[in-house]
Enzyme design. Structure first.
Site, mmCIF file in Angstrom:
data_model
loop_
_atom_site.group_PDB
_atom_site.id
_atom_site.type_symbol
_atom_site.label_atom_id
_atom_site.label_comp_id
_atom_site.label_asym_id
_atom_site.label_seq_id
_atom_site.Cartn_x
_atom_site.Cartn_y
_atom_site.Cartn_z
ATOM 1 N N LYS A 282 6.479 -4.804 -8.478
ATOM 2 C CA LYS A 282 5.491 -5.320 -9.429
ATOM 3 C C LYS A 282 5.425 -4.483 -10.711
ATOM 4 O O LYS A 282 4.608 -4.748 -11.568
ATOM 5 C CB LYS A 282 4.097 -5.346 -8.784
ATOM 6 C CG LYS A 282 3.892 -6.483 -7.821
ATOM 7 C CD LYS A 282 2.419 -6.569 -7.436
ATOM 8 C CE LYS A 282 2.120 -7.797 -6.619
ATOM 9 N NZ LYS A 282 0.691 -7.891 -6.279
ATOM 10 N N SER B 92 -5.632 -8.201 -11.237
ATOM 11 C CA SER B 92 -5.143 -6.993 -11.903
ATOM 12 C C SER B 92 -4.191 -7.346 -13.041
ATOM 13 O O SER B 92 -4.204 -6.714 -14.100
ATOM 14 C CB SER B 92 -4.427 -6.090 -10.899
ATOM 15 O OG SER B 92 -5.334 -5.590 -9.947
ATOM 16 N N ARG C 182 -8.798 -15.497 -4.014
ATOM 17 C CA ARG C 182 -9.562 -15.836 -5.214
ATOM 18 C C ARG C 182 -9.635 -17.336 -5.392
ATOM 19 O O ARG C 182 -10.650 -17.881 -5.753
ATOM 20 C CB ARG C 182 -8.902 -15.215 -6.445
ATOM 21 C CG ARG C 182 -8.972 -13.717 -6.494
ATOM 22 C CD ARG C 182 -8.268 -13.244 -7.741
ATOM 23 N NE ARG C 182 -6.922 -13.786 -7.805
ATOM 24 C CZ ARG C 182 -5.810 -13.094 -7.833
ATOM 25 N NH1 ARG C 182 -5.864 -11.796 -7.850
ATOM 26 N NH2 ARG C 182 -4.644 -13.671 -7.891
ATOM 27 N N HIS D 81 -11.618 -6.582 -6.087
ATOM 28 C CA HIS D 81 -11.170 -5.777 -4.950
ATOM 29 C C HIS D 81 -12.369 -5.090 -4.300
ATOM 30 O O HIS D 81 -12.502 -5.083 -3.077
ATOM 31 C CB HIS D 81 -10.186 -4.683 -5.390
ATOM 32 C CG HIS D 81 -8.865 -5.173 -5.851
ATOM 33 N ND1 HIS D 81 -8.341 -4.800 -7.073
ATOM 34 C CD2 HIS D 81 -7.938 -5.971 -5.276
ATOM 35 C CE1 HIS D 81 -7.146 -5.348 -7.221
ATOM 36 N NE2 HIS D 81 -6.885 -6.076 -6.139
#
Length: 183
Positions: free
Chosen positions: A50, A142, A104, A26
């Site tokens: 989430k 994450s 990514r 990030h």
């Protein structure tokens, strides 16, 4: 674009995410995006779907702490703001004409293209730009960071020092079995 206190129009971008926790990936995207704008608003999404490990305000505090010196290095005004609205509404509220999304891997691309297309349909005046994570950060997520931490692995190369400390404290606290809860 938003107007500065001196009357100059500022190129404003928005970089949204859950940041649960904020990773070096990030920060890589934030650093690179900051070079593109006069003002970068980092939107920390509530995103309760989430099931975040960190509460929203703590995620905002962590992102602020991890980016505090970046504005001075890039000359960019950096703001970190929580949000729970539609992303395009958040972008408009902050005078942004561009949404920055980090990629990514190819697996991110399908989802991100769908989101960009939907946002464009809702707000054709707001563009989405994609920044590929630097090679050394392309595999960091994450979700993986939290899983590795929960299982006792070393996450020190994936997150900055303050986030490391807070993540380990949070994961250790949340992974302690509750003696009142039946197994």
């Amino acid at each position: 674009m938003t107007e500065s206190t001196q009357g100059k129009m500022l190129r404003t971008g928005v970089y949204p995410g859950t940041f649960d926790p904020v990773t070096n990936g990030h920060l890589d995207v934030i650093t690179r995006a900051a070079r593109m704008f006069d003002r970068l608003v980092i939107g920390v999404a509530a995103n309760i779907g989430k099931n975040p490990v960190f509460p929203l305000e703590e995620r905002v505090d962590l992102v602020r702490a991890e980016t505090v010196t970046l504005g001075g290095k890039t000359g960019t005004i950096i703001e970190v703001v929580p949000f729970s609205s539609l992303l395009i509404d958040f972008a408009r509220q902050h005078g942004a004409s561009i949404i920055v999304r980090g990629l990514r891997a190819v697996s991110d691309f399908d989802y991100e293209v769908q989101m960009a297309g939907t946002n464009y349909r809702l707000a054709p005046d707001i563009e989405t730009v994609f920044l590929m994570a630097s090679e050394r950060h392309q595999f960091i997520s994450s979700r993986f960071v939290k899983e590795i931490a929960r299982l006792g692995g070393d996450i020190s190369t994936f997150v900055p020092p303050l986030t490391l400390q807070r993540t380990l404290a949070r994961v250790r606290t949340s992974s302690v079995p509750d003696p009142e809860r039946p197994v």
